[in-house]
Design an enzyme around this catalytic site. Structure first.
Site, PDB file in Angstrom:
ATOM      1  N   ASP A  92       7.565  -6.469   2.600  1.00  0.00           N
ATOM      2  CA  ASP A  92       5.990  -6.466   2.002  1.00  0.00           C
ATOM      3  C   ASP A  92       5.277  -6.095   3.145  1.00  0.00           C
ATOM      4  O   ASP A  92       5.061  -6.536   4.166  1.00  0.00           O
ATOM      5  CB  ASP A  92       5.762  -7.918   1.789  1.00  0.00           C
ATOM      6  CG  ASP A  92       4.374  -8.317   1.919  1.00  0.00           C
ATOM      7  OD1 ASP A  92       3.723  -7.633   1.389  1.00  0.00           O
ATOM      8  OD2 ASP A  92       3.932  -9.458   2.302  1.00  0.00           O
ATOM      9  N   ILE A  93       4.499  -4.808   2.502  1.00  0.00           N
ATOM     10  CA  ILE A  93       3.639  -4.248   3.691  1.00  0.00           C
ATOM     11  C   ILE A  93       2.323  -4.574   3.376  1.00  0.00           C
ATOM     12  O   ILE A  93       1.624  -4.013   2.358  1.00  0.00           O
ATOM     13  CB  ILE A  93       3.801  -2.815   3.720  1.00  0.00           C
ATOM     14  CG1 ILE A  93       5.206  -2.509   4.175  1.00  0.00           C
ATOM     15  CG2 ILE A  93       2.883  -2.091   4.543  1.00  0.00           C
ATOM     16  CD1 ILE A  93       5.695  -0.985   4.021  1.00  0.00           C
TER      17      ILE A  93
ATOM     18  N   ILE B  65      -0.343  -3.750  -5.956  1.00  0.00           N
ATOM     19  CA  ILE B  65       1.156  -4.022  -6.052  1.00  0.00           C
ATOM     20  C   ILE B  65       1.459  -5.291  -5.851  1.00  0.00           C
ATOM     21  O   ILE B  65       2.200  -6.182  -6.403  1.00  0.00           O
ATOM     22  CB  ILE B  65       1.864  -2.973  -5.450  1.00  0.00           C
ATOM     23  CG1 ILE B  65       1.930  -1.446  -6.045  1.00  0.00           C
ATOM     24  CG2 ILE B  65       3.462  -3.379  -5.442  1.00  0.00           C
ATOM     25  CD1 ILE B  65       2.374  -1.554  -7.554  1.00  0.00           C
ATOM     26  N   ASP B  66       1.023  -5.770  -4.471  1.00  0.00           N
ATOM     27  CA  ASP B  66       1.334  -7.056  -3.964  1.00  0.00           C
ATOM     28  C   ASP B  66       0.703  -8.226  -4.958  1.00  0.00           C
ATOM     29  O   ASP B  66       1.497  -9.089  -5.357  1.00  0.00           O
ATOM     30  CB  ASP B  66       0.611  -7.395  -2.775  1.00  0.00           C
ATOM     31  CG  ASP B  66      -0.814  -7.353  -2.687  1.00  0.00           C
ATOM     32  OD1 ASP B  66      -1.482  -6.639  -3.671  1.00  0.00           O
ATOM     33  OD2 ASP B  66      -1.403  -7.624  -1.787  1.00  0.00           O
TER      34      ASP B  66
HETATM   35  N1  LIG Z   1       0.884 -13.492  13.867  1.00  0.00           N
HETATM   36  C1  LIG Z   1      -0.304 -13.151  13.238  1.00  0.00           C
HETATM   37  N2  LIG Z   1      -1.099 -12.265  13.224  1.00  0.00           N
HETATM   38  C2  LIG Z   1      -1.867 -11.889  12.392  1.00  0.00           C
HETATM   39  N3  LIG Z   1      -2.504 -12.626  11.543  1.00  0.00           N
HETATM   40  C3  LIG Z   1      -1.809 -13.810  11.450  1.00  0.00           C
HETATM   41  C4  LIG Z   1      -0.711 -14.141  12.126  1.00  0.00           C
HETATM   42  N4  LIG Z   1      -0.132 -15.442  11.827  1.00  0.00           N
HETATM   43  C5  LIG Z   1      -1.012 -15.863  10.963  1.00  0.00           C
HETATM   44  N5  LIG Z   1      -2.002 -15.116  10.627  1.00  0.00           N
HETATM   45  C6  LIG Z   1      -2.989 -15.095   9.671  1.00  0.00           C
HETATM   46  O1  LIG Z   1      -2.555 -14.398   8.392  1.00  0.00           O
HETATM   47  C7  LIG Z   1      -3.556 -13.612   7.811  1.00  0.00           C
HETATM   48  C8  LIG Z   1      -3.066 -12.546   7.362  1.00  0.00           C
HETATM   49  O2  LIG Z   1      -2.000 -12.715   6.415  1.00  0.00           O
HETATM   50  P1  LIG Z   1      -0.747 -11.790   5.942  1.00  0.00           P
HETATM   51  O3  LIG Z   1      -0.232 -12.516   5.027  1.00  0.00           O
HETATM   52  O4  LIG Z   1      -0.028 -11.463   7.055  1.00  0.00           O
HETATM   53  O5  LIG Z   1      -1.850 -10.514   5.709  1.00  0.00           O
HETATM   54  P2  LIG Z   1      -1.335  -9.234   4.825  1.00  0.00           P
HETATM   55  O6  LIG Z   1      -0.353  -9.581   3.888  1.00  0.00           O
HETATM   56  O7  LIG Z   1      -2.510  -8.807   4.105  1.00  0.00           O
HETATM   57  O8  LIG Z   1      -0.733  -8.405   5.894  1.00  0.00           O
HETATM   58  C9  LIG Z   1      -4.763 -13.348   8.775  1.00  0.00           C
HETATM   59  O9  LIG Z   1      -5.902 -13.981   8.143  1.00  0.00           O
HETATM   60  C10 LIG Z   1      -4.493 -14.440  10.094  1.00  0.00           C
HETATM   61  O10 LIG Z   1      -5.347 -15.690  10.224  1.00  0.00           O
HETATM   62  C1  LIG Z   2      -6.739  -6.947  -2.378  1.00  0.00           C
HETATM   63  C2  LIG Z   2      -5.712  -6.389  -1.719  1.00  0.00           C
HETATM   64  C3  LIG Z   2      -6.550  -5.438  -0.567  1.00  0.00           C
HETATM   65  C4  LIG Z   2      -4.991  -7.483  -0.747  1.00  0.00           C
HETATM   66  O1  LIG Z   2      -4.189  -7.048   0.150  1.00  0.00           O
HETATM   67  P1  LIG Z   2      -3.646  -8.002   1.400  1.00  0.00           P
HETATM   68  O2  LIG Z   2      -4.568  -9.046   1.386  1.00  0.00           O
HETATM   69  O3  LIG Z   2      -2.357  -8.547   0.723  1.00  0.00           O
HETATM   70  O4  LIG Z   2      -3.266  -7.182   2.478  1.00  0.00           O
HETATM   71  C5  LIG Z   2      -4.750  -5.652  -2.399  1.00  0.00           C
HETATM   72  O5  LIG Z   2      -4.165  -6.120  -3.348  1.00  0.00           O
HETATM   73  C6  LIG Z   2      -5.276  -4.315  -2.967  1.00  0.00           C
HETATM   74  O6  LIG Z   2      -5.364  -3.170  -2.141  1.00  0.00           O
HETATM   75  N1  LIG Z   2      -5.564  -4.247  -4.230  1.00  0.00           N
HETATM   76  C7  LIG Z   2      -6.085  -3.396  -5.011  1.00  0.00           C
HETATM   77  C8  LIG Z   2      -7.434  -3.577  -5.693  1.00  0.00           C
HETATM   78  C9  LIG Z   2      -7.056  -4.747  -6.877  1.00  0.00           C
HETATM   79  O7  LIG Z   2      -6.158  -5.427  -6.792  1.00  0.00           O
HETATM   80  O8  LIG Z   2      -7.845  -4.931  -7.932  1.00  0.00           O
HETATM   81  K   LIG Z   3      -3.789 -11.247  -0.205  1.00  0.00           K
END
Ligand SMILES: Nc1ncnc2c1ncn2[C@@H]1O[C@H](COP(=O)(O)OP(=O)(O)O)[C@@H](O)[C@H]1O
Ligand SMILES: CC(C)(COP(=O)(O)O)[C@@H](O)C(=O)NCCC(=O)O
Ligand SMILES: [K+]
Length: 244
Positions: free
Chosen positions: A6-7, A95-96
């Protein structure tokens, strides 16, 4: 066996699944992603599929290198999803969010579902009991809130997240923690209250990097599972190959 990746916009997460059981969880830095995936493939010779969901900067091409070793599936809007997409702009839906909605649809049949993903952004996704994906909301995540306060003001320091002990912050630091953390908690409880007022039989799922941190502060009872996206990715892929 399946390796799911999951990116997100902050972190890259992965998990190995044997059927529906999560065997091992990983967090990757971009620079070491290639090497780490190679190591995982060596450690688990039974891995047959690599399934990737990305809303971040890495594109499909990056993963094609692994195609000599196993089947690579990059989730796109063209995949089969178990819900009817009612979003007015389905091609721009993250996509997520589609994977989360698919996981909620498959795991909790016949219920109204609200999925909250507290990651870089906080996303809210509603799927009704008839499996219609309705949409939801996007707001800034915890870290984004702390960073914005610092980046767009002259005087506010950059803080790392901390649970406030009162809603009245009696210093700059405490006022920021209250504004960010309590503010988000009130927001999430507010969305949940609206959802509960509208629907009777429902399930609320909280996931993302801040799920555990936030769960203990919410007044509403929710199902917190920080691995929900990876589990949904595994489940959705099983659904996709069974419906091809
Ligand atoms: N090791 C970490 N590095 C960065 N963010 C972290 C970490 N652990 C928890 N977090 C928290 O997770 C959030 C990002 O969540 P994450 O699910 O990894 O994001 P994404 O899916 O968007 O990449 C941030 O708001 C931060 O507070
Ligand atoms: C809203 C998001 C930026 C969330 O990303 P994340 O916090 O999971 O990294 C992502 O789902 C995205 O790029 N969405 C496109 C716009 C939409 O969902 O309508
Ligand atoms: K999110």
């Amino acid at each position: 066996m399946i390796l799911t990746v999951d990116i997100g916009n902050t972190r890259i997460k992965g998990a190995v699944f044997e059927q529906y059981t999560l065997v091992e969880f990983f967090v990757f830095e971009v620079e070491e992603l290639q090497k780490k995936i190679e190591n995982i493939l060596k450690k688990y010779p039974k891995l047959k599929y690599l399934v990737v969901s990305s809303v971040g900067n890495l594109e499909k091409a990056f993963f094609l290198a692994f195609e000599s070793r196993l089947k690579v599936h990059f989730v796109t809007h063209n995949d089969a999803f178990p819900f009817e997409n009612k979003y007015a702009t389905p091609k721009t839906l993250g996509i997520d969010r589609m994977v989360l909605a698919a996981g909620a649809t498959l795991q909790f049949p016949g219920q109204n579902r609200l999925v909250i993903d507290a990651g870089t952004c906080v996303t809210y996704d509603c799927i009704d009991a008839k499996d219609n994906y309705l949409g939801g909301a996007i707001s800034p995540g915890i870290r984004l809130r702390y960073e914005s306060l610092h980046n767009y003001t002259a005087k506010l320091p950059l803080l790392t997240k901390e649970l406030p002990n009162d809603f009245i912050g009696d210093s700059t630091v405490k006022a920021i923690h209250s504004g960010v953390v309590n503010g988000l908690v009130y927001e999430i409880d507010g969305f949940i209250d609206e959802f509960k007022a509208k629907y009777s039989k429902f399930i609320i799922i909280l996931t993302g990097g801040d799920a555990d941190f936030l769960a203990m502060r919410l007044k509403n009872t929710i199902f917190a599972n920080s691995n929900f996206l990876l589990e949904s990715l595994n489940q959705t892929f099983q659904y996709t190959i069974n419906n091809d």
